[in-house]
Design a protein around this motif. Structure first.
Motif, PDB file in Angstrom:
ATOM      1  N   PRO A  19       0.777  -1.211  -0.055  1.00 13.66           N
ATOM      2  CA  PRO A  19      -0.063  -0.014   0.258  1.00 13.66           C
ATOM      3  C   PRO A  19       0.847   1.360   0.073  1.00 13.66           C
ATOM      4  O   PRO A  19       1.838   1.348   0.875  1.00 13.66           O
ATOM      5  N   LEU A  20       0.327   2.339  -0.721  1.00 18.60           N
ATOM      6  CA  LEU A  20       0.995   3.615  -0.907  1.00 18.60           C
ATOM      7  C   LEU A  20       2.461   3.489  -1.334  1.00 18.60           C
ATOM      8  O   LEU A  20       3.058   4.529  -1.258  1.00 18.60           O
ATOM      9  N   ALA A  21       2.927   2.579  -2.146  1.00 14.23           N
ATOM     10  CA  ALA A  21       4.257   2.212  -2.471  1.00 14.23           C
ATOM     11  C   ALA A  21       4.903   3.470  -3.303  1.00 14.23           C
ATOM     12  O   ALA A  21       5.784   4.250  -3.053  1.00 14.23           O
ATOM     13  N   MET A  22       4.090   3.893  -4.551  1.00 17.38           N
ATOM     14  CA  MET A  22       4.444   4.994  -5.353  1.00 17.38           C
ATOM     15  C   MET A  22       4.347   6.150  -4.530  1.00 17.38           C
ATOM     16  O   MET A  22       5.328   7.014  -4.842  1.00 17.38           O
ATOM     17  N   GLU A  23       3.153   6.370  -4.056  1.00 14.84           N
ATOM     18  CA  GLU A  23       3.053   7.760  -3.316  1.00 14.84           C
ATOM     19  C   GLU A  23       4.095   7.774  -2.309  1.00 14.84           C
ATOM     20  O   GLU A  23       4.394   9.263  -2.186  1.00 14.84           O
ATOM     21  N   ARG A  24       4.477   7.145  -1.496  1.00 16.75           N
ATOM     22  CA  ARG A  24       5.597   7.068  -0.485  1.00 16.75           C
ATOM     23  C   ARG A  24       6.836   7.379  -1.188  1.00 16.75           C
ATOM     24  O   ARG A  24       7.374   8.585  -0.784  1.00 16.75           O
ATOM     25  N   ALA A  25       7.403   6.773  -2.324  1.00 15.71           N
ATOM     26  CA  ALA A  25       8.463   7.019  -2.756  1.00 15.71           C
ATOM     27  C   ALA A  25       8.540   8.407  -3.647  1.00 15.71           C
ATOM     28  O   ALA A  25       9.711   9.010  -3.664  1.00 15.71           O
ATOM     29  N   GLU A  26       7.523   8.821  -4.090  1.00 15.90           N
ATOM     30  CA  GLU A  26       7.595  10.060  -4.851  1.00 15.90           C
ATOM     31  C   GLU A  26       7.165  11.385  -3.956  1.00 15.90           C
ATOM     32  O   GLU A  26       7.512  12.361  -4.384  1.00 15.90           O
ATOM     33  N   VAL A  27       6.388  11.115  -2.796  1.00 13.99           N
ATOM     34  CA  VAL A  27       5.884  12.409  -2.380  1.00 13.99           C
ATOM     35  C   VAL A  27       5.846  12.096  -0.609  1.00 13.99           C
ATOM     36  O   VAL A  27       6.512  13.031  -0.085  1.00 13.99           O
ATOM     37  N   LEU A  28       5.013  11.352  -0.203  1.00 10.57           N
ATOM     38  CA  LEU A  28       4.774  11.160   1.148  1.00 10.57           C
ATOM     39  C   LEU A  28       6.174  11.008   2.245  1.00 10.57           C
ATOM     40  O   LEU A  28       5.943  11.865   3.150  1.00 10.57           O
ATOM     41  N   ASP A  29       6.991  10.391   1.755  1.00 11.61           N
ATOM     42  CA  ASP A  29       8.180   9.866   2.621  1.00 11.61           C
ATOM     43  C   ASP A  29       8.867  11.334   2.798  1.00 11.61           C
ATOM     44  O   ASP A  29       9.673  11.418   3.803  1.00 11.61           O
ATOM     45  N   ASP A  30       8.855  12.268   1.915  1.00 10.05           N
ATOM     46  CA  ASP A  30       9.470  13.447   1.997  1.00 10.05           C
ATOM     47  C   ASP A  30       8.799  14.426   2.938  1.00 10.05           C
ATOM     48  O   ASP A  30       9.556  15.303   3.678  1.00 10.05           O
ATOM     49  N   TYR A  31       7.794  14.176   3.218  1.00 10.40           N
ATOM     50  CA  TYR A  31       6.960  15.101   4.104  1.00 10.40           C
ATOM     51  C   TYR A  31       6.282  14.647   5.420  1.00 10.40           C
ATOM     52  O   TYR A  31       5.759  15.399   6.347  1.00 10.40           O
ATOM     53  N   PHE A  32       6.124  13.493   5.462  1.00 17.41           N
ATOM     54  CA  PHE A  32       5.908  12.544   6.774  1.00 17.41           C
ATOM     55  C   PHE A  32       6.527  11.449   7.231  1.00 17.41           C
ATOM     56  O   PHE A  32       7.211  10.874   6.522  1.00 17.41           O
ATOM     57  N   GLU A  33       6.627  11.307   8.664  1.00 21.95           N
ATOM     58  CA  GLU A  33       7.565  10.171   9.007  1.00 21.95           C
ATOM     59  C   GLU A  33       6.572   9.136   9.680  1.00 21.95           C
ATOM     60  O   GLU A  33       5.266   9.462  10.139  1.00 21.95           O
ATOM     61  N   GLU A  34       6.747   7.991   9.838  1.00 14.27           N
ATOM     62  CA  GLU A  34       6.234   6.717  10.275  1.00 14.27           C
ATOM     63  C   GLU A  34       4.614   6.857   9.784  1.00 14.27           C
ATOM     64  O   GLU A  34       3.811   6.735  10.565  1.00 14.27           O
ATOM     65  N   ILE A  35       4.591   6.617   8.670  1.00 17.27           N
ATOM     66  CA  ILE A  35       3.353   6.677   7.744  1.00 17.27           C
ATOM     67  C   ILE A  35       2.626   5.319   8.162  1.00 17.27           C
ATOM     68  O   ILE A  35       3.348   4.160   7.750  1.00 17.27           O
ATOM     69  N   THR A  36       1.675   5.139   8.575  1.00 23.08           N
ATOM     70  CA  THR A  36       0.836   3.974   9.092  1.00 23.08           C
ATOM     71  C   THR A  36      -0.490   3.801   8.291  1.00 23.08           C
ATOM     72  O   THR A  36      -1.331   4.747   8.227  1.00 23.08           O
ATOM     73  N   ILE A  37      -0.895   2.576   7.786  1.00 22.09           N
ATOM     74  CA  ILE A  37      -1.948   2.382   7.143  1.00 22.09           C
ATOM     75  C   ILE A  37      -3.036   1.808   8.306  1.00 22.09           C
ATOM     76  O   ILE A  37      -2.491   0.695   8.918  1.00 22.09           O
ATOM     77  N   VAL A  38      -3.813   2.484   8.634  1.00 23.89           N
ATOM     78  CA  VAL A  38      -4.681   2.284  10.187  1.00 23.89           C
ATOM     79  C   VAL A  38      -5.661   1.145   9.343  1.00 23.89           C
ATOM     80  O   VAL A  38      -5.970   0.286  10.237  1.00 23.89           O
ATOM     81  N   GLU A  39      -6.183   1.377   8.390  1.00 21.18           N
ATOM     82  CA  GLU A  39      -7.227   0.407   7.896  1.00 21.18           C
ATOM     83  C   GLU A  39      -7.132   0.211   6.312  1.00 21.18           C
ATOM     84  O   GLU A  39      -6.886   1.347   5.637  1.00 21.18           O
ATOM     85  N   GLU A  40      -6.902  -0.787   5.823  1.00 25.61           N
ATOM     86  CA  GLU A  40      -6.316  -0.980   4.231  1.00 25.61           C
ATOM     87  C   GLU A  40      -7.699  -0.834   3.536  1.00 25.61           C
ATOM     88  O   GLU A  40      -7.389  -0.473   2.158  1.00 25.61           O
ATOM     89  N   ASP A  41      -8.848  -1.119   3.885  1.00 23.30           N
ATOM     90  CA  ASP A  41      -9.997  -1.038   2.788  1.00 23.30           C
ATOM     91  C   ASP A  41     -11.093  -0.328   3.451  1.00 23.30           C
ATOM     92  O   ASP A  41     -11.845  -1.141   3.985  1.00 23.30           O
TER      93      ASP A  41
END
Length: 110
Positions: A64-86
């Protein structure tokens, strides 16, 4: 299509840059996830109890969120957690609707 309930600690010193990228349309133009990510981040909330940003994001990646994390999210957020997958999108937003908006809360403090 899956909707993910997401939490992450904002890198407060970097959020002004993220806001500029959202406002300029740069992130929205990223394929295939840009429009969904822009909508999610523009509506993100701030959980004052934990200091985390929370949002619901449309996602097709495995993991989950692999592309989003690589391109954007990991630059602006730490310890990103998927609380609920669906999560049901409307129900997910209702869970956090009473929290303050991320941008008003965090950019005011930056």
């Amino acid at each position: 299509m899956a909707k993910r309930f997401v939490r992450g600690w904002p890198k407060v010193h970097r959020l002004a840059e993220l806001r500029e990228r959202l406002d300029s349309g740069e992130i929205e133009s990223m394929e295939p996830f840009g429009r969904a990510m822009t909508r999610a981040l523009e509506n993100a909330r701030f959980d004052p109890e934990t200091g985390e940003a929370v949002w619901i994001e449309e996602d097709y990646c495995s993991p989950p969120l692999a592309m989003e994390r690589a391109e954007v999210l990991d630059d602006y957020f730490e310890e990103i957690t998927i609380v609920e997958e669906d999560v049901d999108e409307a129900a997910g937003w209702r869970q956090i609707d009473d929290l303050p908006g991320l941008w008003a809360q965090v950019l005011d403090e930056a």
